[in-house]
Design a protein around this motif. Structure first.
Motif, PDB file in Angstrom:
ATOM      1  N   GLU A 602     -10.053 -10.342 -94.070  1.00 49.29           N
ATOM      2  CA  GLU A 602     -10.811  -9.090 -94.185  1.00 49.29           C
ATOM      3  C   GLU A 602     -12.303  -9.385 -94.195  1.00 49.29           C
ATOM      4  N   ALA A 603     -12.674 -10.455 -94.939  1.00 47.84           N
ATOM      5  CA  ALA A 603     -14.086 -10.831 -94.997  1.00 47.84           C
ATOM      6  C   ALA A 603     -14.599 -11.152 -93.593  1.00 47.84           C
ATOM      7  N   SER A 606     -14.871  -7.980 -91.431  1.00 44.08           N
ATOM      8  CA  SER A 606     -15.949  -7.124 -91.922  1.00 44.08           C
ATOM      9  C   SER A 606     -17.295  -7.661 -91.493  1.00 44.08           C
ATOM     10  N   ILE A 607     -17.456  -8.984 -91.609  1.00 39.76           N
ATOM     11  CA  ILE A 607     -18.747  -9.577 -91.215  1.00 39.76           C
ATOM     12  C   ILE A 607     -18.999  -9.339 -89.740  1.00 39.76           C
ATOM     13  N   ALA A 609     -17.871  -6.861 -87.939  1.00 38.09           N
ATOM     14  CA  ALA A 609     -18.221  -5.450 -87.769  1.00 38.09           C
ATOM     15  C   ALA A 609     -19.675  -5.199 -88.133  1.00 38.09           C
ATOM     16  N   MET A 610     -20.121  -5.815 -89.252  1.00 39.55           N
ATOM     17  CA  MET A 610     -21.494  -5.575 -89.692  1.00 39.55           C
ATOM     18  C   MET A 610     -22.503  -6.166 -88.712  1.00 39.55           C
ATOM     19  N   ALA A 613     -22.702  -3.973 -85.732  1.00 40.85           N
ATOM     20  CA  ALA A 613     -23.384  -2.717 -86.034  1.00 40.85           C
ATOM     21  C   ALA A 613     -24.890  -2.914 -86.024  1.00 40.85           C
ATOM     22  N   VAL A 614     -25.335  -3.999 -86.663  1.00 40.42           N
ATOM     23  CA  VAL A 614     -26.773  -4.280 -86.636  1.00 40.42           C
ATOM     24  C   VAL A 614     -27.219  -4.495 -85.191  1.00 40.42           C
ATOM     25  N   VAL A 616     -26.122  -3.003 -82.573  1.00 47.05           N
ATOM     26  CA  VAL A 616     -26.322  -1.710 -81.912  1.00 47.05           C
ATOM     27  C   VAL A 616     -27.746  -1.240 -82.126  1.00 47.05           C
ATOM     28  N   ALA A 617     -28.244  -1.427 -83.352  1.00 44.20           N
ATOM     29  CA  ALA A 617     -29.575  -0.927 -83.660  1.00 44.20           C
ATOM     30  C   ALA A 617     -30.659  -1.800 -83.056  1.00 44.20           C
ATOM     31  N   LEU A 629     -21.374  -1.103 -79.763  1.00 44.23           N
ATOM     32  CA  LEU A 629     -20.685   0.013 -80.416  1.00 44.23           C
ATOM     33  C   LEU A 629     -19.182  -0.121 -80.231  1.00 44.23           C
ATOM     34  N   VAL A 632     -17.912  -2.725 -82.569  1.00 47.41           N
ATOM     35  CA  VAL A 632     -17.760  -2.205 -83.939  1.00 47.41           C
ATOM     36  C   VAL A 632     -16.431  -1.477 -84.036  1.00 47.41           C
ATOM     37  N   GLY A 633     -16.158  -0.621 -83.040  1.00 48.58           N
ATOM     38  CA  GLY A 633     -14.927   0.167 -83.055  1.00 48.58           C
ATOM     39  C   GLY A 633     -13.688  -0.729 -83.109  1.00 48.58           C
ATOM     40  N   ILE A 636     -13.295  -2.235 -86.518  1.00 52.72           N
ATOM     41  CA  ILE A 636     -12.775  -1.245 -87.472  1.00 52.72           C
ATOM     42  C   ILE A 636     -11.283  -1.052 -87.245  1.00 52.72           C
TER      43      ILE A 636
ATOM     44  N   TRP B   4     -15.877  -5.941 -99.389  1.00 54.84           N
ATOM     45  CA  TRP B   4     -16.136  -5.944 -97.946  1.00 54.84           C
ATOM     46  C   TRP B   4     -16.171  -4.537 -97.374  1.00 54.84           C
ATOM     47  N   VAL B   8     -19.273  -2.919 -95.450  1.00 55.99           N
ATOM     48  CA  VAL B   8     -19.157  -2.351 -94.098  1.00 55.99           C
ATOM     49  C   VAL B   8     -19.654  -0.918 -94.093  1.00 55.99           C
ATOM     50  N   VAL B  11     -23.462  -0.786 -94.305  1.00 55.32           N
ATOM     51  CA  VAL B  11     -24.154  -1.155 -93.058  1.00 55.32           C
ATOM     52  C   VAL B  11     -23.965  -0.070 -91.992  1.00 55.32           C
ATOM     53  N   LEU B  12     -22.723   0.439 -91.861  1.00 59.14           N
ATOM     54  CA  LEU B  12     -22.490   1.459 -90.828  1.00 59.14           C
ATOM     55  C   LEU B  12     -23.342   2.701 -91.090  1.00 59.14           C
ATOM     56  N   VAL B  15     -27.185   1.810 -90.485  1.00 58.07           N
ATOM     57  CA  VAL B  15     -27.519   1.721 -89.057  1.00 58.07           C
ATOM     58  C   VAL B  15     -27.447   3.099 -88.412  1.00 58.07           C
ATOM     59  N   MET B  19     -30.504   5.216 -86.608  1.00 61.64           N
ATOM     60  CA  MET B  19     -30.527   5.513 -85.172  1.00 61.64           C
ATOM     61  C   MET B  19     -30.535   6.991 -84.854  1.00 61.64           C
ATOM     62  N   ARG B  27     -29.711   6.582 -77.745  1.00 60.10           N
ATOM     63  CA  ARG B  27     -29.634   5.873 -79.029  1.00 60.10           C
ATOM     64  C   ARG B  27     -29.126   6.800 -80.134  1.00 60.10           C
ATOM     65  N   ASN B  37     -17.748   6.013 -87.216  1.00 62.95           N
ATOM     66  CA  ASN B  37     -16.897   4.935 -87.711  1.00 62.95           C
ATOM     67  C   ASN B  37     -17.025   4.790 -89.218  1.00 62.95           C
TER      68      ASN B  37
END
Lengths: 766, 131
Positions: A602-603, A606-607, A609-610, A613-614, A616-617, A629, A632-633, A636, B4, B8, B11-12, B15, B19, B27, B37
């Protein structure tokens, strides 16, 4: 039943004029006179001074307890007669006063609609019915004051009057609401029986008073009435002296017996009335425009009526009813008389109106009589009623309220005599030369429509009749007085008194003599021409409030409606996060507990995914953003799978794939990198919002999990799933069976979005 | 709930919030996707504990099926929303070669009018009464 017919006939003529008879205003006016005369006969046939009461009711909103109830009791007879007879007189007068064009048609239509509303108002048997007609009179008054819609000042005066009386109307409505909820009725008789007391009764009483004071121009709402004189003379004469401004007095008269014992009532009514009476009298003494003199004298006289109905003494109520009649008769005569003078010599300046004396001796004589009635001089009707008012006030207990009322009315009466005498001097002044030019202009216009004799008769007829009535009623005061006993009793069963031409030497008469003497001296010495008076303070305060409100509204709009999407979204996020923080702070739930460290897998996911996500930005290329994106999906989806949600994981995988496809299709034609134009607001601020939201949401989630107060309905679904829906996969059963309508809604959303997409694409492609 | 999941979600949402306050429609759409999500994870985490898939006949602790049903619907609707947003961005691009969301001109005009009024001491009373 006939009462409703009378009301609706008046409305009907109004509507007919506005719609069908625009080109034949004279015909419409004649029709109006007939309808008003019929109404008057109908009312009079019930017996002037009779004690019997007839009523009629129409069910309107029975669920809320609101019906239209009209009732013809003694007081209503008096008021309805005033409304219809004066209305007919003013309408006759208006035939000669106006040119017969579109404006006149509008006047006749609005006038008849107003008369109908006023007729309904004085007949109202409960507060709700009264409120309905009350608001109608406010609207017609607004339109009539602004009849000359090309004049800025007329429009401003109309707005001022509408906002002031409209605000009062809202107060009245609130009061009606309180009474309806608290006592289940707004009927005057039932409320009297209920005997309101306590906090709600206080609140209702204050609200009703606000309504009455705004309508009847009592201090501090007196300013709109002189402004309303921007209206043509027939409007001023009818609405702003004889009828509409009496609406507040009617309300006071009807409700005083109910609320007289409620703490604030007497004090407020008496103080407002006294201040209004003195203030109005003082201003009337200084104005140069004869019409404004009359306007302020109306304010002053309304103050007297307020005091009389407010003190709630058995003589005072009678004196109030009598003075309403006396005032309506002499004031309508005076207004119309000033209108005649204005019409003939083209000025209303008190230092010049004397020029009309020689040309119009009859009218001048009539005005003198009306002025003497206003001053309260024997043998006119005004003497008898003013006398009765003094008797009533001298009879009051000598407590604080009584002394204030008596002293105020004595001072106010001195001023009344003074401004009457001053106007008398102005009318009789002989050393002014007429200004001929305007006379010529007026006559030539009128010659097109009428012979000048007919015009003269129509114009001065009502003036003369009003004066004659003042005199005749004064001479037969005892008879007229006996007609007014029943009307007073219909307001207050204890009311008792009589009018007399010569009451004999008593305290009141001596007071009266002193008042007249002092007033005459002041009136005789008061200068006719005065340096231009500044706008009334109340008017300035109102304008200041109005301007400030408008400016504030614009400024608030400018601040809140910046037009920038990022700001709107940012504010929305802040408010949402603020709400969550407030929940956390106020309820202060347990945040710790139930938090585990999770498995290594899980860790890892999760990492991933994070990081994505960052990504994406941070990634500037659009393409990369879309791919991140998608990543990320997918991550998840894996998390869902590990949490015992295989259906979610599958759906998420499929949908994310589709999403990537859609993004790629759309991005195909765009440039690689998004614009750098993001400097709308400090990036720090956006980061701050983002960090805040990112911290608050999971914290709130912790709190929510710790605050569960009911078990999940899951057990029920487990129990019913196989038996009732024949499925083992409970998530699927919920979607297609237990909550099938949700799914149908979801499909509809998809269909609508698809339609939108197709249309957008096809249009753009063309 | 594990640390975790906490991280998550943080962060989701962070972010996503960052945006959606941009001007580029592409964007913003990406931000909406990330936020969506995040919301889905929140609902699942809020409503149930980790366990076996909610299929009758399985042994062990079954997870709560209701949040799953809700999120399943949310995933599909989120997709519809994203598609529509991207179509708007695409259309905007084909018409103006730009996908920026401009300020609303009408709103700007009101603001500048209010400024003018403050500066000149203009009387709104007269201005607004004139037809």
């Amino acid at each position: 039943m006939m009462l409703f017919v009378a009301i609706f006939a008046q409305f009907a003529v109004g509507g007919l004029t506005l719609v069908g008879l625009r080109r034949r205003p004279a015909l419409a006016a004649a029709l109006g006179v007939v309808v008003l005369a019929c109404s008057a006969v109908l009312v009079a046939a019930r017996g002037i001074g009779g004690a019997e009461t007839s009523s009629y009711s129409v069910r309107w909103l029975p669920i809320l307890g609101f019906n239209l109830n009209v009732q013809l009791d003694g007081f209503a007879v008096v008021m309805a007669l005033l409304v219809s007879v004066l209305g007919a007189a003013v309408l006759v007068y208006s035939l000669a006063y106006f040119e017969h064009d579109g404006t006149y048609a509008r006047f006749v239509g609005l006038f008849m609609a107003f008369a109908g509303s006023m007729f309904g108002l004085v007949l109202a048997e409960d507060l709700f019915t009264m409120f309905v007609f009350w608001e109608l009179t406010s609207v017609w008054s607004f339109l009539l004051i602004g009849l000359n819609d090309k004049s800025t000042s007329a429009r401003q005066a109309a707005v001022r009057a509408l906002l002031t009386t409209g605000a009062g109307g809202l107060c009245l409505l609130a009061g009606v609401g309180i009474l309806q909820v608290q006592y289940g009725t707004t009927s005057f008789s039932e409320l009297l029986a209920a005997g309101p007391s306590g906090n709600f009764a206080h609140a209702a009483a204050i609200l009703l008073l606000l309504g009455a004071f705004t309508k009847s121009a009592q201090f501090p709402f007196h300013f709109w009435l002189p402004g309303a004189m921007a209206a043509p003379t027939p409007v001023s004469a009818y609405l702003h002296s004889a009828t509409m401004v009496k609406a507040g007095i009617v309300l006071l008269a009807r409700t005083s017996p109910i609320f007289a014992d409620v703490g604030v009532w007497r004090w407020w009514v008496v103080v407002a009335g006294v201040v209004t009476m003195v203030l109005g009298g003082w201003r009337a003494l200084r104005e140069v425009d004869a019409k404004l003199v009359l306007a302020y004298s109306t304010v002053s006289q309304l103050g007297l009526l307020t005091v009389l109905f407010g003190v709630g003494n058995r003589y005072a109520t009678y004196a109030g009813v009598a003075h309403i009649v006396a005032h309506a008769i002499f004031k309508v005569g005076l207004f119309l008389g000033v209108g005649v003078i204005d019409h003939e010599i083209g000025t209303r300046d008190v230092s010049k109106i004397g020029a009309a004396r020689r040309a119009m001796p009859t009218t001048t004589l009539a005005m003198v009589l009306s002025l003497l009635s206003m001053a309260g001089i024997i043998p006119l009707l005004g003497f008898a009623t003013k006398e009765k008012a003094l008797v009533a006030l001298l009879d009051l207990e000598r407590d604080a309220v009584g002394v204030v009322a008596l002293a105020g009315v004595v001072v106010g009466s001195v001023l009344s005599v003074a401004y009457s005498i001053r106007l008398l001097r102005a009318v009789l002044r002989s050393d002014v030369a007429p200004e001929r030019s305007q006379v010529a202009a007026h006559s030539s216009v009128d010659a097109d429509h009428h012979s000048s004799v007919a015009v003269r008769i129509a114009l001065s007829g009502p003036v003369v009749v009003a004066a004659a009535v003042s005199l005749a009623a004064g001479l037969t005061a005892a008879t007229v007085g006996s007609w007014l006993v029943a009307p007073s009793k219909s307001l207050d069963v204890n009311a008792v008194s009589k009018l007399a031409l010569w009451p004999g030497i008593n305290d009141a008469l001596i007071t009266s003599a002193i008042v007249i003497a002092v007033g005459a001296v002041i009136g005789w010495r008061a200068p006719l021409s005065q340096s231009a008076t500044s706008a009334a303070t109340g008017e300035r305060v109102f304008d200041g409030l109005y301007d400030t409100t408008m400016r504030l509204a614009k400024r608030i709009t400018a601040v809140t409606q910046s037009g920038s999407l990022p700001i709107y979204v940012g504010v929305t996020l802040l408010v949402a996060a603020g709400g969550l923080v407030a929940g956390l702070v106020i309820d202060a739930p347990r945040l710790t507990g139930g938090v585990s460290w999770g498995s290594p897998l899980e860790a890892l996911v999760s990492i991933v995914a994070m990081v994505l996500a960052v990504g994406v930005a941070v990634a500037r290329p659009r393409f990369a953003g879309a791919l991140f994106l998608g990543g990320v999906g997918y991550a998840i989806a894996v998390l869902f799978a590990m949490r015992g949600a295989p259906d979610l994981a599958t759906t998420q995988l499929l949908v994310e794939t589709l999403t990537i496809v859609v993004f790629l299709l759309a991005l195909r034609s765009m440039t690689q990198k998004t614009g750098t134009h993001v400097g709308w607001t400090p990036r720090v601020l956006r980061l701050g919002i983002a960090v805040g939201v990112g911290i608050v949401v999971p914290l709130f989630l912790l709190a929510a999990r710790a605050s569960r107060i009911r078990p999940s309905p899951a057990q029920e679904y487990f129990a019913r799933s196989l038996d009732e829906a024949g499925g083992r996969n409970v998530v699927n059963v919920i979607l297609v069976d237990f909550r099938g309508f949700d799914t149908m809604g979801e499909i509809v959303v998809l269909a609508v979005a698809a339609l939108g997409v197709v249309n957008l694409v096809r249009r753009a492609a063309r | 709930m594990s640390v975790w999941e906490f991280a998550v979600i943080a962060v989701l949402f962070g972010v996503g919030a960052y945006m959606v306050t941009e001007r580029s429609l592409t964007r913003i759409a990406l931000g909406v996707g990330v936020l969506g999500n995040g919301v889905n994870v929140v609902i699942i985490t809020a409503g149930s504990n980790t366990g076996e898939a909610p299929i009758l006949g399985r042994t062990g602790d079954l997870t709560d099926p209701l949040p799953q049903a809700l999120v399943l619907t949310a995933i599909v609707i989120g997709f519809a929303l994203l598609t529509f947003l991207m179509t708007l961005a695409w259309r905007n691009w084909t018409l103006t070669h730009d996908d920026e969301v401009e300020d609303d001109v009408e709103d700007r005009m009101i603001a500048s009018r209010a400024e003018r009024m403050d500066k000149s001491g203009d009387q709104p009373h007269h201005e607004d009464v004139v037809p």
